[in-house]
Design a protein around this motif. Structure first.
Motif, PDB file in Angstrom:
ATOM      1  N   LEU A 171     -19.004 -12.495 -31.824  1.00 54.67           N
ATOM      2  CA  LEU A 171     -20.244 -12.020 -31.214  1.00 54.67           C
ATOM      3  C   LEU A 171     -20.410 -10.515 -31.389  1.00 54.67           C
ATOM      4  N   ALA A 172     -19.301  -9.782 -31.292  1.00 51.22           N
ATOM      5  CA  ALA A 172     -19.376  -8.328 -31.472  1.00 51.22           C
ATOM      6  C   ALA A 172     -19.801  -7.977 -32.883  1.00 51.22           C
ATOM      7  N   ARG A 173     -19.347  -8.748 -33.865  1.00 46.72           N
ATOM      8  CA  ARG A 173     -19.746  -8.482 -35.247  1.00 46.72           C
ATOM      9  C   ARG A 173     -21.218  -8.805 -35.475  1.00 46.72           C
ATOM     10  N   GLY A 174     -21.731  -9.830 -34.786  1.00 49.41           N
ATOM     11  CA  GLY A 174     -23.115 -10.230 -35.009  1.00 49.41           C
ATOM     12  C   GLY A 174     -24.129  -9.510 -34.142  1.00 49.41           C
ATOM     13  N   TYR A 175     -23.746  -9.182 -32.890  1.00 45.52           N
ATOM     14  CA  TYR A 175     -24.720  -8.641 -31.941  1.00 45.52           C
ATOM     15  C   TYR A 175     -24.335  -7.289 -31.368  1.00 45.52           C
ATOM     16  N   GLY A 176     -23.143  -6.830 -31.640  1.00 40.20           N
ATOM     17  CA  GLY A 176     -22.708  -5.558 -31.081  1.00 40.20           C
ATOM     18  C   GLY A 176     -21.652  -5.765 -30.013  1.00 40.20           C
TER      19      GLY A 176
ATOM     20  N   LEU B 124     -21.148  -4.253 -26.936  1.00 42.02           N
ATOM     21  CA  LEU B 124     -21.547  -4.336 -25.534  1.00 42.02           C
ATOM     22  C   LEU B 124     -22.162  -5.689 -25.182  1.00 42.02           C
ATOM     23  N   PRO B 125     -23.098  -6.235 -25.975  1.00 36.19           N
ATOM     24  CA  PRO B 125     -23.609  -7.577 -25.639  1.00 36.19           C
ATOM     25  C   PRO B 125     -22.512  -8.642 -25.649  1.00 36.19           C
ATOM     26  N   ALA B 126     -21.570  -8.546 -26.571  1.00 39.38           N
ATOM     27  CA  ALA B 126     -20.494  -9.534 -26.631  1.00 39.38           C
ATOM     28  C   ALA B 126     -19.615  -9.466 -25.387  1.00 39.38           C
ATOM     29  N   VAL B 127     -19.232  -8.261 -24.979  1.00 39.01           N
ATOM     30  CA  VAL B 127     -18.396  -8.108 -23.790  1.00 39.01           C
ATOM     31  C   VAL B 127     -19.163  -8.526 -22.536  1.00 39.01           C
ATOM     32  N   SER B 128     -20.458  -8.226 -22.493  1.00 41.18           N
ATOM     33  CA  SER B 128     -21.268  -8.605 -21.331  1.00 41.18           C
ATOM     34  C   SER B 128     -21.356 -10.120 -21.197  1.00 41.18           C
ATOM     35  N   GLY B 129     -21.597 -10.807 -22.306  1.00 37.08           N
ATOM     36  CA  GLY B 129     -21.652 -12.266 -22.266  1.00 37.08           C
ATOM     37  C   GLY B 129     -20.331 -12.871 -21.832  1.00 37.08           C
TER      38      GLY B 129
ATOM     39  N   GLY C  99      -9.189 -13.017  -4.044  1.00 34.40           N
ATOM     40  CA  GLY C  99      -8.650 -12.385  -5.235  1.00 34.40           C
ATOM     41  C   GLY C  99      -9.410 -12.781  -6.494  1.00 34.40           C
ATOM     42  N   MET C 100      -9.703 -14.064  -6.652  1.00 32.65           N
ATOM     43  CA  MET C 100     -10.472 -14.497  -7.815  1.00 32.65           C
ATOM     44  C   MET C 100     -11.886 -13.917  -7.782  1.00 32.65           C
ATOM     45  N   THR C 101     -12.470 -13.804  -6.583  1.00 29.68           N
ATOM     46  CA  THR C 101     -13.796 -13.185  -6.460  1.00 29.68           C
ATOM     47  C   THR C 101     -13.735 -11.711  -6.829  1.00 29.68           C
ATOM     48  N   GLY C 102     -12.636 -11.043  -6.445  1.00 32.16           N
ATOM     49  CA  GLY C 102     -12.488  -9.632  -6.788  1.00 32.16           C
ATOM     50  C   GLY C 102     -12.385  -9.416  -8.291  1.00 32.16           C
ATOM     51  N   LEU C 103     -11.741 -10.351  -9.007  1.00 32.39           N
ATOM     52  CA  LEU C 103     -11.687 -10.236 -10.469  1.00 32.39           C
ATOM     53  C   LEU C 103     -13.080 -10.347 -11.064  1.00 32.39           C
ATOM     54  N   ALA C 104     -13.901 -11.262 -10.533  1.00 32.01           N
ATOM     55  CA  ALA C 104     -15.280 -11.389 -11.006  1.00 32.01           C
ATOM     56  C   ALA C 104     -16.061 -10.106 -10.746  1.00 32.01           C
ATOM     57  N   LEU C 105     -15.858  -9.511  -9.571  1.00 31.43           N
ATOM     58  CA  LEU C 105     -16.551  -8.262  -9.250  1.00 31.43           C
ATOM     59  C   LEU C 105     -16.087  -7.126 -10.152  1.00 31.43           C
ATOM     60  N   GLY C 106     -14.805  -7.076 -10.453  1.00 36.16           N
ATOM     61  CA  GLY C 106     -14.303  -6.039 -11.353  1.00 36.16           C
ATOM     62  C   GLY C 106     -14.926  -6.135 -12.739  1.00 36.16           C
ATOM     63  N   LEU C 107     -15.073  -7.348 -13.246  1.00 39.87           N
ATOM     64  CA  LEU C 107     -15.727  -7.525 -14.543  1.00 39.87           C
ATOM     65  C   LEU C 107     -17.172  -7.047 -14.495  1.00 39.87           C
ATOM     66  N   ALA C 108     -17.852  -7.328 -13.394  1.00 36.40           N
ATOM     67  CA  ALA C 108     -19.235  -6.877 -13.262  1.00 36.40           C
ATOM     68  C   ALA C 108     -19.320  -5.354 -13.276  1.00 36.40           C
ATOM     69  N   LEU C 109     -18.402  -4.693 -12.609  1.00 37.50           N
ATOM     70  CA  LEU C 109     -18.408  -3.223 -12.589  1.00 37.50           C
ATOM     71  C   LEU C 109     -18.160  -2.642 -13.981  1.00 37.50           C
ATOM     72  N   VAL C 110     -17.300  -3.281 -14.760  1.00 35.83           N
ATOM     73  CA  VAL C 110     -17.032  -2.794 -16.123  1.00 35.83           C
ATOM     74  C   VAL C 110     -18.292  -2.863 -16.973  1.00 35.83           C
ATOM     75  N   VAL C 111     -19.046  -3.949 -16.868  1.00 29.48           N
ATOM     76  CA  VAL C 111     -20.281  -4.089 -17.638  1.00 29.48           C
ATOM     77  C   VAL C 111     -21.324  -3.073 -17.167  1.00 29.48           C
ATOM     78  N   VAL C 112     -21.460  -2.914 -15.854  1.00 27.05           N
ATOM     79  CA  VAL C 112     -22.419  -1.942 -15.318  1.00 27.05           C
ATOM     80  C   VAL C 112     -22.052  -0.537 -15.772  1.00 27.05           C
TER      81      VAL C 112
END
Length: 440
Positions: free
Chosen positions: A408-413, A415-420, A329-342
């Motif tokens: 981070l979103a204010r300084g770099y945008g 998408l980069p903030a959410v990705s980090g 389940g914890m691995t699936g949450l990590a995978l879900g975050l990766a899909l959102v960024v992709v």
């Protein structure tokens, strides 16, 4: 409600002529006069199922109100000229008010009774709605959010402990209801807010309607007669509180046994609520960029997909003690975050929806398993104190990480903030999965 006598479990209730002292918000040891006489008001001896429904309904409504503003944040930004960073600040003001109050008063319901905190919390949340609905400045918005945070802090430990008291023979169901109402309220908040914001007063109607619902709930909460579930309180049990000194803030309490399980549940909750907070505060702006629409309901649906999937999984998936499934389940949450960024980089909205559902469902399965194990190890006499400690750690995930992402979103945008953030959160999820697998 379980142990809704204001004196709490273990405190004797004194019978006075023509009145019941158990109707007071304070036990006899804290009463302003030795011969305090109160008219009997709470005479409704409700069934256990009704009491469970009242506790669950109060927790659900409080969490819905705390997240009503998610779909209207873009409108508030336009109306008051706020930035994305201001929005994240508004979200974290709620948490910064919630955490210290929860840490300071989390043990009160163990001493005063569950209703002594739940009923004032519901009334206080209604006043927070009114302030937020009529706000004309950032300061007033922040004040409304802070009051909502205090209300949730008062009720969180008390409601979870009350469900445990009412369902001593079904601890898994008590934990499931606590988590489902918490996650379900957070998921329904954006949907309800977007639906009510569709009229002519989008910044007013959602909060006033919610305030009226809270005030209506106060009526049965005030009328239900406080009593212990099951057997009566032992006659010779000494009081657990004798002076106001016992109500002073205490150090956060960790369980004496099952501490490893407690810390794993707290860590999983911290990461989960950090993800929830990013979704709730930035999902409207993130989805508007990817889906090319600023409709309030769209951002609300994206946020609700993650949280609703979590609540649904907690309710429907059978309980499990499998370490492998919890780690998965914890691995699936990590995978879900990766899909959102992709999805954002590849401009594929379908991956955004898929990642949100996958991450939410996997988080719900893993966190419920860890949470249930941690609650089972708690001392019943200190259940509210220890559960409040757990929720303090969990809610901290919705504070500093969200501010960092907003900066981070204010300084770099955005998408980069959410990705980090997604990279850090996914790494933490994988670390927790490994910890679960290594558990003896």
């Amino acid at each position: 409600m379980a142990d809704l006598s204001p004196a709490g479990s273990g405190l004797p209730t004194r019978q006075l002529t023509g009145a019941r002292l158990s109707e007071a918000l304070l036990p006899v040891e804290l009463a302003p006069r030795a011969q305090l006489q109160l008219a009997a008001v709470s005479r409704w001896n409700a069934l256990r199922g009704v009491r469970v429904g009242l506790v669950a309904g109060a927790l659900l409504l409080l969490l819905i109100g705390a997240n009503l503003a998610t779909p209207v944040y873009p409108l508030i930004q336009q109306h008051m000229g706020l930035t994305a960073f201001d929005t994240t600040l508004l979200f974290t003001v709620y948490v910064f008010a919630l955490v210290p109050v929860l840490a300071a008063v989390g043990h009160w319901s163990d001493l005063l009774g569950r209703r002594a905190l739940i009923l004032p919390a519901v009334g206080l949340a209604a006043s927070g709605d009114a302030i937020f609905a009529t706000a004309a400045s950032f300061g007033q918005l922040a004040a409304g959010r802070a009051i909502q945070g205090v209300a949730v802090a008062l009720a969180t430990g008390a409601a979870g402990a009350a469900l445990g008291d009412l369902l001593p023979d079904r601890p898994t169901l008590a934990a499931k209801l606590t988590l489902a109402c918490s996650a379900g309220g957070v998921a329904l908040g954006p949907i309800v807010g977007a639906a009510l914001a569709g009229g002519g007063h989008p910044l007013l109607t959602p909060f006033l309607a919610h305030a009226l619902a809270l005030l209506a709930l106060c009526v049965p909460l005030a009328l239900v007669h406080p009593r212990m579930p099951g057997a009566n309180r032992p006659a010779g049990t000494p009081p657990r509180i004798t002076t106001a000194f016992h109500l002073k803030p205490r150090r956060l309490v960790l369980p004496a046994r099952g501490r490893g399980d407690f810390l794993r549940a707290a860590g999983a909750g911290f990461v989960s609520y950090a993800v929830f907070g990013v979704y709730l505060s930035l999902a409207p702006a993130f989805s508007a960029t990817l889906l090319h629409t600023r409709a309030p309901m769209v951002g609300a649906v994206v946020a609700a997909l993650l949280l609703g999937s979590s609540a649904t999984a907690q309710l429907l998936v059978p309980p499990t003690r499998s370490r492998a499934l919890t780690a998965l389940g914890m691995t699936g949450l990590a995978l879900g975050l990766a899909l959102v960024v992709v999805a954002a980089y590849a401009h594929l909205p379908a991956l955004l929806f898929l990642g949100s559902v996958l991450g939410g469902a996997c988080q719900g399965i893993a966190f419920r398993s860890l949470f249930t194990t941690a609650v089972a190890a708690m001392d019943p006499a200190l259940r509210a104190s220890q559960m409040s400690t757990l929720w303090v750690i969990v809610y901290l995930g919705s504070s500093a990480p969200i501010v960092a992402v907003g900066a981070l979103a204010r300084g770099y945008g955005l998408l980069p903030a959410v990705s980090g953030f997604a990279l850090v959160a996914a790494t933490a999820c994988l670390g927790l999965a490994g910890s679960v697998l290594r558990r003896r």
